[in-house]
Design a protein around this motif. Structure first.
Motif, PDB file in Angstrom:
ATOM      1  N   ASN A  48      61.373  53.684  39.354  1.00  0.00           N
ATOM      2  CA  ASN A  48      60.828  53.981  37.887  1.00  0.00           C
ATOM      3  C   ASN A  48      60.707  52.512  37.290  1.00  0.00           C
ATOM      4  N   CYS A  49      59.290  52.169  37.554  1.00  0.00           N
ATOM      5  CA  CYS A  49      59.137  50.575  37.148  1.00  0.00           C
ATOM      6  C   CYS A  49      59.023  50.439  35.640  1.00  0.00           C
ATOM      7  N   LYS A  50      60.230  50.139  35.220  1.00  0.00           N
ATOM      8  CA  LYS A  50      60.474  49.923  33.791  1.00  0.00           C
ATOM      9  C   LYS A  50      60.575  48.378  33.125  1.00  0.00           C
ATOM     10  N   ARG A  51      59.712  48.094  32.358  1.00  0.00           N
ATOM     11  CA  ARG A  51      59.756  46.743  32.113  1.00  0.00           C
ATOM     12  C   ARG A  51      60.413  46.697  30.618  1.00  0.00           C
ATOM     13  N   ARG A  52      61.413  45.769  30.484  1.00  0.00           N
ATOM     14  CA  ARG A  52      62.369  45.825  29.362  1.00  0.00           C
ATOM     15  C   ARG A  52      61.309  44.961  28.211  1.00  0.00           C
ATOM     16  N   PRO A  53      61.477  45.674  27.208  1.00  0.00           N
ATOM     17  CA  PRO A  53      60.598  45.102  25.874  1.00  0.00           C
ATOM     18  C   PRO A  53      60.956  43.714  25.397  1.00  0.00           C
ATOM     19  N   ILE A  54      60.119  42.855  25.369  1.00  0.00           N
ATOM     20  CA  ILE A  54      60.443  41.522  24.671  1.00  0.00           C
ATOM     21  C   ILE A  54      59.942  41.159  23.476  1.00  0.00           C
ATOM     22  N   LEU A  55      61.149  40.944  22.547  1.00  0.00           N
ATOM     23  CA  LEU A  55      60.554  40.854  21.139  1.00  0.00           C
ATOM     24  C   LEU A  55      59.456  39.916  20.866  1.00  0.00           C
ATOM     25  N   TYR A  94      60.529  52.868  15.735  1.00  0.00           N
ATOM     26  CA  TYR A  94      62.091  53.288  15.808  1.00  0.00           C
ATOM     27  C   TYR A  94      62.832  52.566  14.990  1.00  0.00           C
ATOM     28  N   PRO A  95      64.055  52.816  14.310  1.00  0.00           N
ATOM     29  CA  PRO A  95      64.796  52.288  13.448  1.00  0.00           C
ATOM     30  C   PRO A  95      65.066  50.975  13.845  1.00  0.00           C
ATOM     31  N   SER A  96      65.052  49.809  13.116  1.00  0.00           N
ATOM     32  CA  SER A  96      65.105  48.561  13.323  1.00  0.00           C
ATOM     33  C   SER A  96      66.630  48.312  13.844  1.00  0.00           C
ATOM     34  N   ASP A  97      67.707  49.098  13.546  1.00  0.00           N
ATOM     35  CA  ASP A  97      68.812  48.591  13.933  1.00  0.00           C
ATOM     36  C   ASP A  97      69.188  49.444  15.189  1.00  0.00           C
ATOM     37  N   TRP A  98      68.313  50.038  15.939  1.00  0.00           N
ATOM     38  CA  TRP A  98      68.643  50.551  17.499  1.00  0.00           C
ATOM     39  C   TRP A  98      68.357  49.713  18.528  1.00  0.00           C
ATOM     40  N   ARG A  99      68.979  49.984  19.427  1.00  0.00           N
ATOM     41  CA  ARG A  99      68.524  48.936  20.576  1.00  0.00           C
ATOM     42  C   ARG A  99      68.098  49.724  21.959  1.00  0.00           C
ATOM     43  N   ASP A 100      67.279  49.044  22.719  1.00  0.00           N
ATOM     44  CA  ASP A 100      66.642  49.655  23.829  1.00  0.00           C
ATOM     45  C   ASP A 100      67.916  49.960  24.879  1.00  0.00           C
ATOM     46  N   PHE A 101      67.716  50.975  25.578  1.00  0.00           N
ATOM     47  CA  PHE A 101      68.517  51.246  26.879  1.00  0.00           C
ATOM     48  C   PHE A 101      67.773  52.000  28.011  1.00  0.00           C
ATOM     49  N   ASP A 102      68.422  51.912  29.172  1.00  0.00           N
ATOM     50  CA  ASP A 102      67.633  52.738  30.285  1.00  0.00           C
ATOM     51  C   ASP A 102      68.082  54.162  30.271  1.00  0.00           C
ATOM     52  N   HIS A 106      62.374  57.801  32.118  1.00  0.00           N
ATOM     53  CA  HIS A 106      61.695  57.530  30.913  1.00  0.00           C
ATOM     54  C   HIS A 106      61.175  56.015  30.999  1.00  0.00           C
ATOM     55  N   ASP A 107      59.894  55.968  30.218  1.00  0.00           N
ATOM     56  CA  ASP A 107      59.420  54.585  30.439  1.00  0.00           C
ATOM     57  C   ASP A 107      60.001  53.692  29.333  1.00  0.00           C
ATOM     58  N   SER A 108      60.431  54.184  28.323  1.00  0.00           N
ATOM     59  CA  SER A 108      61.106  53.604  27.234  1.00  0.00           C
ATOM     60  C   SER A 108      62.053  54.261  26.428  1.00  0.00           C
ATOM     61  N   ALA A 109      63.036  53.656  25.870  1.00  0.00           N
ATOM     62  CA  ALA A 109      64.250  54.489  25.021  1.00  0.00           C
ATOM     63  C   ALA A 109      64.837  53.495  24.169  1.00  0.00           C
ATOM     64  N   PHE A 110      65.135  54.073  22.861  1.00  0.00           N
ATOM     65  CA  PHE A 110      66.143  53.231  22.218  1.00  0.00           C
ATOM     66  C   PHE A 110      67.110  54.205  21.622  1.00  0.00           C
TER      67      PHE A 110
END
Length: 230
Positions: A48-55, A94-102, A106-110
């Motif tokens: 699942n080629c998932k690229r971490r989002p970069i701020l 998404y809510p600003s105090d959430w964090r990303d996770f695998d 899924h392609d993206s998740a917080f």
């Protein structure tokens, strides 16, 4: 590496296509940009080629990179961050105090920092269909998804609300539902859409006991989902 130390041409060719754009007074100001230092800043999950989002705070630079994105044409709601995936063709808040996770598959998740069941995740699968209307009438599509796709055999599914929206010529189904188990219940919103040869699903939910407190906050996430042309 600060983008101000680079020429505009270099930055334009180096910036990632997955962006997190935090809320600010103006969606085109007061944002700081960062670039990956090396290829290890982008990760790939097996299968699942998932690229971490970069701020990336973007200012005028983001406007030049993504002029068609509605996220840069309007102010991001207070206490939300915009996630923009120009490569895979979608965006949402998404809510600003959430964090990303695998989240597998899924392609993206917080998720909430403290309440892991309070989260948003997005997935997509290939399709030959061109529009969400091609899936069938909204009532039939939603009923089938909640009863036969989202719920387990031990869960009792209940649909509370369905909405159809058309934004910039693209159609979306958004619906609220609860999955009740003997010892646990989860409530959620889902938004589905079809475009770019893909069938997209965004689900944002929480423990049902917290639903009254967070429902309106999570509805903003569900309603913010947009398709981007790729």
């Amino acid at each position: 590496m600060a983008v101000s130390s680079l020429s505009m041409s270099l930055a334009s060719s180096t910036l990632p296509k997955k962006l997190n754009v935090p809320n600010n007074q103006s969606s085109s100001t007061r944002v700081t940009a960062f670039l990956p230092q090396n290829s290890r800043d982008i990760t790939h999950d097996e299968g699942n080629c998932k690229r971490r989002p970069i701020l990336l705070g973007v200012g005028a630079l983001a406007l030049s990179l993504f002029p068609a994105s509605p996220l840069f044409a309007e102010e991001i709601p207070q206490n939300y961050t915009a996630f923009v995936d120009a490569e895979d063709g979608y965006s949402y808040y998404y809510p600003s105090d959430w964090r990303d996770f695998d989240f597998r598959g899924h392609d993206s998740a917080f998720k909430d920092r403290y309440l892991q069941l309070q989260n948003v995740r997005l997935s997509f699968i290939p399709t030959v269909k061109k529009d969400v209307h091609d899936l069938g009438p909204m009532e039939e599509v939603v009923s089938h998804l909640v009863k036969h796709v989202y719920s387990a055999p031990t869960q009792l599914p209940t649909v509370f609300d369905m909405q159809e929206r058309t934004i910039d010529g693209k159609n979306y189904y958004t619906f609220e539902y609860v999955l009740t188990s003997p010892n646990f219940s989860r409530a959620a919103f889902a938004t589905i859409a079809v475009g770019n040869g893909r069938y997209y699903t965004l689900i944002v939910g929480a423990n049902e006991r917290r639903w009254r407190r967070v429902r309106n906050q999570l509805k903003v996430v569900a309603d913010s989902f947009r398709l981007l042309d790729i």
